[in-house]
Design a protein around this motif. Sequence first.
Motif, short mmCIF file in Angstrom:
data_model
loop_
_atom_site.label_atom_id
_atom_site.label_comp_id
_atom_site.label_asym_id
_atom_site.label_seq_id
_atom_site.Cartn_x
_atom_site.Cartn_y
_atom_site.Cartn_z
N ALA A 780 0.83 -1.21 0.00
CA ALA A 780 0.00 0.00 0.00
C ALA A 780 0.86 1.25 0.00
O ALA A 780 0.58 2.23 -0.71
N GLY A 820 -4.76 2.17 2.54
CA GLY A 820 -5.06 0.76 2.77
C GLY A 820 -5.09 0.36 4.22
O GLY A 820 -4.59 -0.70 4.59
N GLN A 822 -5.88 -1.10 7.81
CA GLN A 822 -6.57 -2.24 8.43
C GLN A 822 -6.56 -2.12 9.95
O GLN A 822 -7.47 -2.57 10.62
N SER A 845 -8.38 5.12 3.14
CA SER A 845 -9.08 3.99 2.54
C SER A 845 -8.90 2.77 3.43
O SER A 845 -7.86 2.58 4.06
N GLY A 846 -9.95 1.93 3.49
CA GLY A 846 -9.86 0.70 4.26
C GLY A 846 -10.76 0.71 5.47
O GLY A 846 -11.84 1.32 5.47
N TYR A 892 -8.17 -7.59 -6.53
CA TYR A 892 -7.29 -8.00 -5.44
C TYR A 892 -6.81 -9.42 -5.74
O TYR A 892 -7.59 -10.37 -5.68
N ILE A 900 -7.30 -9.44 3.79
CA ILE A 900 -7.60 -8.01 3.71
C ILE A 900 -9.11 -7.81 3.86
O ILE A 900 -9.91 -8.53 3.25
N LYS A 902 -12.63 -5.03 4.27
CA LYS A 902 -13.22 -3.77 3.83
C LYS A 902 -14.31 -3.37 4.82
O LYS A 902 -14.84 -4.19 5.58
N PRO A 923 -9.94 -0.77 0.82
CA PRO A 923 -8.52 -0.39 0.91
C PRO A 923 -7.92 -0.35 -0.50
O PRO A 923 -7.32 -1.33 -0.97
N GLN A 926 -4.36 -1.42 -1.61
CA GLN A 926 -3.99 -2.84 -1.52
C GLN A 926 -4.29 -3.57 -2.83
O GLN A 926 -3.91 -4.73 -2.99
#
Length: 1014
Positions: A780, A820, A822, A845-846, A892, A900, A902, A923, A926
């Motif tokens: 990312a 990205g 998490q 994002s994410g 992805y 991963i 979302k 994300p 990613q």
Amino acid sequence: MAQTQLCRQKNIVVFSDPAYPDWYSPEALAQLIPGEAHFVDAATLSSALQEHCELFISFHGPYFPKDAWPAIIEFLEQGGNIALFGGMPFTRPVRADGTIEAEQEEYTRQLYLGPSFALQLPETDLRLTDAEAISRHPQHTVQLTATQVGKCWSFYPKLSQVSDHPEEMGAAGPFDTLLTSLLYLDTQTSGEKIGHTAAVASLLDQQSGRFQGGRWLISPWQPATFDEWLKISNILKHFLSLTAAGATVLQARPQNACYFVGEIPTITLSSRSHQAQSAEVKVLTPHHTLLQTFKTELPGSPYVQESSLHLSAPISEPGLYTVEVCFENEQGLEWHEKTGFWYWDTALVEESTGLLLEAGRDYFYQQGTPFPLYGTTYMDSKVQRKFLAQPNPARWDSDFAEMKQAGINVIRTGIWTGWRDMMADPGRINEAALRALDAFVMTACKYQIQVIFTFFSFYPPLFEGNNPWLDPRSLQGQADFVTILARRYAQVKLLSWDLINEPSFGDPKTIFSQRPLPNYDRYEVAAFQSWLAERYSIAELQQRWRQTPQDFASWDQVSLPVADDYVADPRINGTRNMLKVMDYTFFSQDMFTRWATLIVKAIRAAGCTTIIGAGQDEAYSRISPQFYAPALDYGTTHPWWNNDSLLCDMLLDKHISHPNIIQEIGVMLVRDVDMRPLRSEQECANLLERKLITGLIGRGAGLIQWLWHTNAYMTSDNENSIGLVRPDGSAKPELKVVREIGRLIQQIGTSMIEAEQPPTTWVVIPYSQWFLRPDLALEASQQTIRILGYDLGIIPQMVGEQQLEELLGQHRPQTIILPGVQHLSESAWQALLAFVERGTTLLVSGVLGRDQHNLNTSTRIAEFDSKLQAIEPISRYEQLQGLNGRSYQFGYGGDKIAYIKKAHNHIHEYHHGEGRILWSGLPIEQSHSTDAIRAIYREALSIESRNGEQDSPYLMAQCPLKHGKLTLIVSESSQTGELELEEGQRVQVAANRAGAILHQDDGTSLYFGGVQAL
């Protein structure tokens, strides 16, 4: 006559087979050989080598009988002498039926000759020139036209067969083989010395090891015709006579490399030779006048013979004294050596006062003026890392002069191995080593070249302790070591300190692990428990690690992570404590910072005021300048392997308030499937050029290349290949690149301007998820920087997640990108909200609302908190509903759908205080969908893409100067390209090259590197 008589006493075998390529008749070859010889073909070579052969000669270049290889190896293992001409030997085996096998390096590998490269010789007239070892003043110079030169190869021999400190990662090896170049292929441009183009002939004396006793003459040159050999027939006869003498080691060294008032210098000559040697020694003053002459004899012996010569009186004039030695054997063959010693020059030290470097935000300063560092790593061109044990100040002087001419203003050096050799007992350092460093410092002062001296490497010496970072015994030994050096040179203001090269916390046996691995000693266990107790209660830690009171109920039961805890592969579904690894990784950052603070305190207590840093490589989650910046004056990065993400690597280590040196800029050896080098030497040079220019674009305060001279005295194939100057003294194409960028640095020099504020676009480095699972952050971050830099022309400031809180009130960025995400620490999110309240646009994002221990937290925004209930794994393909009704598709690949997550499939906009938040529940960084990421960034940042909807192969940046501006361009395209710059200026950028344009106030422009005007 003497040469002929010598070779008649030897059993000389010449391989000459008319069925082989590059065959010359015995009658022709006899004109090149001093004395009688026995000519054999492929069928009889093996038997001839077993019949008391003492010198084996071949002009067949790379071609040799495959069936004779066992006999050749046996001959060499018995100390046999060889002389091989016409190309890189032993690379084209020929079978008994005449089939020529593909070019390969397995045979040369067994001989420690290393990989070889076909040279791209300049299409100009060249000349053959004797090297210093056989001619103090070159007497043989043969001019060759471009059509006569033919072909030539270079090779990277491994001169050490074993490591002398195998327990130390950076250890060199014994001097098993001594390489001495005899003849060079040279060119001359504008009267400047630009390095030898190629070594046409080199001697390899096998001093010890597998082939002890042999002397090898290697000539990887294939002239256009035999006539070129005939032009130098006398030279070749001389070389063959030297080879027939067998391994011969003739050396001269000063007892001390530096002397002080009242001391009388001593010179020691040593010899290991089958023949007696007479020696004439001339000692010259700093003004090159003759001070004293000696003559002495050294008997022939298989054992080392020595003669010590004392000057008749103490010296008094400060400066460098040169010692020239001419050895002559019984047949009249001469061998020249040069060394020297310094008389300490206090005036030179005083002149360094004005050269003191000070650290700004982005650059270093000298007396208030920006001072861009440009340099190389250097120890010694012959003995490399053993330069303090085997000093040669005269050689250093010559090398410093060449580096100065190339635009070098700083060298990085230091101790990579053998600390106990220097300090056997705490507080007492070997005086001879200190005298060597004295001479090295004197040389730097003479040329006014900054020196960054590195104390330790990879992990600090244990000094009989159990933990190099935490054991008081180890720390005391380290502090004693640095204190002695810092105090001795406290008044030398051009000498600064690098605490440690590429540090790795944890177990010393696992350096370069992706994340730090514990050492499991009692000091580390106690420190980890104490560190955790400062942050959590036992109950809180149980919750964060998802463990029960049965696992631990008190601090003395808390343990370090084990190997299984580090497994991040989603296909491994056994339970493990990844959360503990994350905390241990944060702990390692703090422990390194604590260690650095302690060592800096010792240096300052010794009275030293020069700048201090640490030489960190592509560390990522090991040790990061983002964490240790408060303890040191600058950060560093070593861009080695990640050539597809150079800009990201460099920006990751650029702290917002500290300069960053891009050092150890080198090109690693990469092999193809057949183990031959994948890149040519010119391709390596192009990559080095891209790295150097990218370093300037990445706001590097300095560029330090690794290594000036290739280090052949290591067992590492990689170390044997990196450098500007080959072991034989000839220059790689990379040297031309370094000289060209040096020309650029000299032009911009003090005209550089440090911007009033850092970049207004920030990218957050998500360390919480990086330390949990590196693949959650690395891609990312790299994706974000590539799109910003290459496609949108933005060179951002990267800021560590844990550093955001302390930057509040100091800076007001326009845009912050959190890519990205998490997992994110709660304090970092609160800091981001505070930045937004003050007017920043946050693009995130994410997944929000999950802290570094994967616990639910509130975003403090009700609209966002309501979106946190549906967190789920991403799918292979996802649709994102953007602003203004626009839709984007993201893909992805790989295992990403297994780890991963979302939050939702929309971009939500939220105004908070004076700023706003754009939150993509996917994300996006990613994914591999760069077009969609670029479009979202353009919308969020309100800027146009530099290259439309395509990935750009060009990285470009402009830097204002006091008298003009600088345009920097890096091309990662395989095709030559044309670019249009501002005001309609068009330039051509060579494929896979980089360069610069210096726009001057008078309207003229200067071009550098791979960029040319159209």
